[in-house]
Write a protein that holds these residues in place. Structure first.
Motif, mmCIF file in Angstrom:
data_model
loop_
_atom_site.group_PDB
_atom_site.id
_atom_site.type_symbol
_atom_site.label_atom_id
_atom_site.label_comp_id
_atom_site.label_asym_id
_atom_site.label_seq_id
_atom_site.Cartn_x
_atom_site.Cartn_y
_atom_site.Cartn_z
ATOM 1 N N PRO A 260 22.573 53.954 -39.162
ATOM 2 C CA PRO A 260 22.892 55.003 -40.148
ATOM 3 C C PRO A 260 24.198 54.724 -40.877
ATOM 4 C CG PRO A 260 22.221 55.983 -38.060
ATOM 5 C CD PRO A 260 22.400 54.511 -37.804
ATOM 6 N N GLY A 261 25.172 54.138 -40.169
ATOM 7 C CA GLY A 261 26.448 53.818 -40.801
ATOM 8 C C GLY A 261 26.279 52.782 -41.895
ATOM 9 N N TYR A 262 25.480 51.752 -41.627
ATOM 10 C CA TYR A 262 25.238 50.732 -42.644
ATOM 11 C C TYR A 262 24.468 51.312 -43.828
ATOM 12 C CZ TYR A 262 26.741 45.891 -42.257
ATOM 13 O OH TYR A 262 27.474 44.751 -42.332
ATOM 14 N N THR A 263 23.530 52.198 -43.544
ATOM 15 C CA THR A 263 22.784 52.835 -44.625
ATOM 16 C C THR A 263 23.712 53.611 -45.542
ATOM 17 O OG1 THR A 263 20.760 53.009 -43.289
ATOM 18 C CG2 THR A 263 20.980 54.522 -45.160
ATOM 19 N N GLU A 264 24.633 54.382 -44.952
ATOM 20 C CA GLU A 264 25.585 55.142 -45.754
ATOM 21 C C GLU A 264 26.523 54.207 -46.509
ATOM 22 O OE1 GLU A 264 27.596 58.333 -47.469
ATOM 23 O OE2 GLU A 264 25.650 58.226 -46.454
ATOM 24 N N LEU A 265 26.929 53.117 -45.858
ATOM 25 C CA LEU A 265 27.819 52.143 -46.499
ATOM 26 C C LEU A 265 27.143 51.541 -47.729
ATOM 27 C CD1 LEU A 265 30.620 50.853 -45.976
ATOM 28 C CD2 LEU A 265 29.433 49.004 -44.794
ATOM 29 N N ILE A 266 25.875 51.192 -47.604
ATOM 30 C CA ILE A 266 25.137 50.595 -48.718
ATOM 31 C C ILE A 266 24.911 51.628 -49.826
ATOM 32 C CG2 ILE A 266 22.887 49.627 -49.368
ATOM 33 C CD1 ILE A 266 22.931 48.203 -46.603
ATOM 34 N N ASN A 267 24.669 52.869 -49.445
ATOM 35 C CA ASN A 267 24.537 53.924 -50.459
ATOM 36 C C ASN A 267 25.836 54.075 -51.253
ATOM 37 O OD1 ASN A 267 21.923 54.504 -49.708
ATOM 38 N ND2 ASN A 267 22.475 56.203 -48.367
ATOM 39 N N ARG A 268 26.964 54.025 -50.550
ATOM 40 C CA ARG A 268 28.256 54.124 -51.239
ATOM 41 C C ARG A 268 28.485 52.911 -52.133
ATOM 42 N NH1 ARG A 268 31.974 57.782 -48.518
ATOM 43 N NH2 ARG A 268 33.490 57.100 -50.076
ATOM 44 N N ALA A 269 28.018 51.752 -51.685
ATOM 45 C CA ALA A 269 28.214 50.523 -52.457
ATOM 46 C C ALA A 269 27.449 50.555 -53.775
ATOM 47 C CB ALA A 269 27.785 49.310 -51.634
ATOM 48 N N SER A 270 26.380 51.325 -53.844
ATOM 49 C CA SER A 270 25.606 51.379 -55.091
ATOM 50 C C SER A 270 26.410 51.993 -56.228
ATOM 51 C CB SER A 270 24.305 52.168 -54.875
ATOM 52 O OG SER A 270 24.576 53.527 -54.608
ATOM 53 N N PHE A 271 27.534 52.661 -55.903
ATOM 54 C CA PHE A 271 28.406 53.237 -56.923
ATOM 55 C C PHE A 271 29.767 52.548 -56.962
ATOM 56 C CE2 PHE A 271 25.509 56.583 -55.498
ATOM 57 C CZ PHE A 271 24.974 56.998 -56.694
ATOM 58 N N ASP A 272 29.890 51.404 -56.284
ATOM 59 C CA ASP A 272 31.195 50.751 -56.159
ATOM 60 C C ASP A 272 30.998 49.240 -56.085
ATOM 61 O OD1 ASP A 272 33.671 49.756 -55.388
ATOM 62 O OD2 ASP A 272 34.074 51.358 -53.967
ATOM 63 N N GLY A 273 31.269 48.544 -57.206
ATOM 64 C CA GLY A 273 31.070 47.107 -57.243
ATOM 65 C C GLY A 273 31.953 46.358 -56.262
ATOM 66 N N VAL A 274 33.200 46.796 -56.085
ATOM 67 C CA VAL A 274 34.095 46.141 -55.126
ATOM 68 C C VAL A 274 33.540 46.269 -53.714
ATOM 69 C CG1 VAL A 274 36.393 46.228 -54.087
ATOM 70 C CG2 VAL A 274 36.147 46.431 -56.557
ATOM 71 N N LEU A 275 33.040 47.444 -53.376
ATOM 72 C CA LEU A 275 32.460 47.644 -52.049
ATOM 73 C C LEU A 275 31.221 46.774 -51.861
ATOM 74 C CD1 LEU A 275 32.557 49.137 -49.364
ATOM 75 C CD2 LEU A 275 31.241 50.994 -50.420
ATOM 76 N N THR A 276 30.425 46.617 -52.908
ATOM 77 C CA THR A 276 29.246 45.749 -52.827
ATOM 78 C C THR A 276 29.653 44.330 -52.453
ATOM 79 O OG1 THR A 276 28.028 47.050 -54.455
ATOM 80 C CG2 THR A 276 27.287 44.792 -54.099
ATOM 81 N N LEU A 277 30.690 43.813 -53.108
ATOM 82 C CA LEU A 277 31.168 42.463 -52.801
ATOM 83 C C LEU A 277 31.703 42.383 -51.378
ATOM 84 C CD1 LEU A 277 33.064 41.663 -56.133
ATOM 85 C CD2 LEU A 277 30.804 40.861 -55.441
ATOM 86 N N LEU B 206 35.488 49.362 -65.370
ATOM 87 C CA LEU B 206 35.588 50.819 -65.415
ATOM 88 C C LEU B 206 35.064 51.446 -64.133
ATOM 89 C CD1 LEU B 206 34.333 51.515 -69.065
ATOM 90 C CD2 LEU B 206 36.695 51.579 -68.233
ATOM 91 N N TYR B 207 33.982 50.878 -63.632
ATOM 92 C CA TYR B 207 33.319 51.345 -62.412
ATOM 93 C C TYR B 207 34.271 51.256 -61.233
ATOM 94 C CZ TYR B 207 29.076 51.678 -59.453
ATOM 95 O OH TYR B 207 28.103 52.062 -58.577
ATOM 96 N N GLU B 208 34.955 50.104 -61.129
ATOM 97 C CA GLU B 208 35.864 49.881 -60.011
ATOM 98 C C GLU B 208 37.108 50.749 -60.125
ATOM 99 O OE1 GLU B 208 36.471 45.706 -60.265
ATOM 100 O OE2 GLU B 208 34.575 45.200 -59.280
ATOM 101 N N ALA B 209 37.498 51.084 -61.360
ATOM 102 C CA ALA B 209 38.670 51.937 -61.570
ATOM 103 C C ALA B 209 38.307 53.424 -61.526
ATOM 104 C CB ALA B 209 39.325 51.610 -62.910
ATOM 105 N N ASN B 210 37.044 53.714 -61.255
ATOM 106 C CA ASN B 210 36.548 55.095 -61.186
ATOM 107 C C ASN B 210 36.731 55.825 -62.520
ATOM 108 O OD1 ASN B 210 35.244 57.097 -59.684
ATOM 109 N ND2 ASN B 210 37.150 58.101 -59.131
ATOM 110 N N THR B 211 36.580 55.094 -63.624
ATOM 111 C CA THR B 211 36.715 55.693 -64.958
ATOM 112 C C THR B 211 35.447 55.533 -65.786
ATOM 113 O OG1 THR B 211 37.771 53.651 -65.750
ATOM 114 C CG2 THR B 211 39.221 55.434 -65.038
ATOM 115 N N LEU B 212 34.357 55.161 -65.142
ATOM 116 C CA LEU B 212 33.085 55.081 -65.856
ATOM 117 C C LEU B 212 32.489 56.479 -65.881
ATOM 118 C CD1 LEU B 212 30.880 53.565 -67.296
ATOM 119 C CD2 LEU B 212 29.904 52.950 -65.077
ATOM 120 N N ASP B 213 32.696 57.194 -66.978
ATOM 121 C CA ASP B 213 32.263 58.575 -67.076
ATOM 122 C C ASP B 213 31.703 58.844 -68.471
ATOM 123 O OD1 ASP B 213 34.525 58.552 -68.644
ATOM 124 O OD2 ASP B 213 35.754 59.671 -67.220
#
Length: 358
Positions: free
Chosen positions: A162-179, A249-256
């Motif tokens: 479940p932790g990895y699932t949540e981590l991957i879900n969060r990564a879908s909105f965070d390119g740095v986390l994906t890497l 922009l995505y990584e800076a949390n300014t993609l809005d």
């Protein structure tokens, strides 16, 4: 008052009357006595100091608590109750050193702190040499972007399913986390595929570039689409530069919405498509076909799915038509009315269909 406190004349009175000035002096003196012989003390002696300090530490000022926590954080044989008390301190400057490295803290204490305290405490815990799966479950669920990134980058962290699932879900909105997640050695093939499914194309290519040959082969296998790693365009357009801009922009949390509106008003088509891809999860090629078609309906559906204001949707329509084509006001009014009537649930279903069909 603990039994140990009563062993020293006058100490029980300091604790009972909450005498801050005398309590501070007593805390410093007893702590100094402990550290002088910490390496030679037997367990029963450590317990005695634990009993003395546990009632005095709350009387100490912040700087004294910080100094005490810093010194205790480096000891493998430290008073457990006092360490736990300081680790629960509301001030991150006090709790941080212990949460980062104290070997005395067990998972029960750490999880209790992780569930109750703020992001500064969680960030300190994310830096521990080892993190159990139970710990990372809480950090990934409660942590903000910095906490989750730091946890994922920790080579000593273990993750439950479940932790990895949540981590991957969060990564879908965070390119740095994906890497970061993509470079983890414990990443399974199934987790890798799920991670890539939610990633922007430019992030997939960057991940492919920074991992070793074995992981590169797995990325190719997971995608089963070699062109995703090398193709630069959807249709005849080159979206790679735009994707890099959107990723920043995505990584800076300014993609809005404001960023999307700015691109639309500047007639920057590639950036608009790349931004919509990040916001909706649709592929670039799919969005390019939809937006560049002969109808404005897809823009209404995308706008309702993302929750855009009418002004932004109108700017997107103007972008699709081009600078020289201005629709009549009655047509604009009719489109605006259709947008107002469009249900979010309908837009959600249509976008979900586009994801599976294209």
């Amino acid at each position: 008052m603990t039994p140990a406190t009563a062993l020293i004349p006058g100490l029980d009175g300091i604790v009972r009357h909450r005498d801050a000035e005398r309590g501070l002096e007593a805390t410093r003196r007893i702590a100094d006595l402990f550290f002088e012989d910490a390496g030679r003390l037997r367990p029963e002696h450590i317990n005695l100091f634990d009993g003395l300090l546990i009632d005095l530490v709350p009387l100490a000022d912040q700087q004294t608590r910080i100094d005490l926590a810093e010194r205790l954080s480096r000891l493998a044989r430290a008073p457990r109750a006092v360490v736990g008390q300081l680790a629960r301190d509301d001030e991150v400057a006090v709790a941080g050193p212990l949460l980062r490295r104290s070997p005395v803290l067990d998972d029960d204490v750490l999880i209790d702190v992780a569930r109750d305290k703020g992001q500064g405490h969680l960030l300190a815990m994310a830096e521990r040499p080892r993190l159990s799966a139970d710990m990372t479950d809480v950090l990934v669920r409660r942590g903000d972007r910095d906490v989750v990134r730091r946890t994922a980058a920790n080579p000593g962290a273990a993750f439950s399913e479940p932790g990895y699932t949540e981590l991957i879900n969060r990564a879908s909105f965070d390119g740095v986390l994906t890497l970061t997640v993509g470079k983890r050695e414990d990443l399974s093939d199934d987790h890798l595929k799920r991670l890539l499914d939610g990633a922007l194309d430019v992030v997939k290519r960057r991940l492919f570039d920074v991992v070793g040959p074995e992981r590169q082969a797995k990325i190719r296998q997971a995608l089963a689409m070699p062109g995703d790693l090398t193709g630069a365009s959807a249709g005849q357009r080159n979206f790679v530069p735009a994707q890099r801009i959107i990723l920043a922009l995505y990584e800076a949390n300014t993609l809005d919405e404001a960023a999307l509106l700015g691109f639309a008003r500047a007639y920057r088509y590639e950036e608009v498509i790349a931004a919509l891809a990040a916001m909706t999860g649709l592929k670039l090629a799919t969005l390019d076909r939809l937006v560049s078609g002969d109808r404005h309906d897809p823009l209404l559906i995308l706008g309702r799915k993302v929750g855009l204001d009418w002004g932004t949707v109108q700017a997107l329509i103007a972008l699709r038509l081009g600078r020289k084509r201005v629709p009549a006001q009655r047509d604009i009014d009719a489109i605006k009315l259709n947008y107002a009537r469009l249900l979010s649930s309908t837009a959600e279903r249509v976008v979900a269909f586009w994801r599976t069909r294209h």
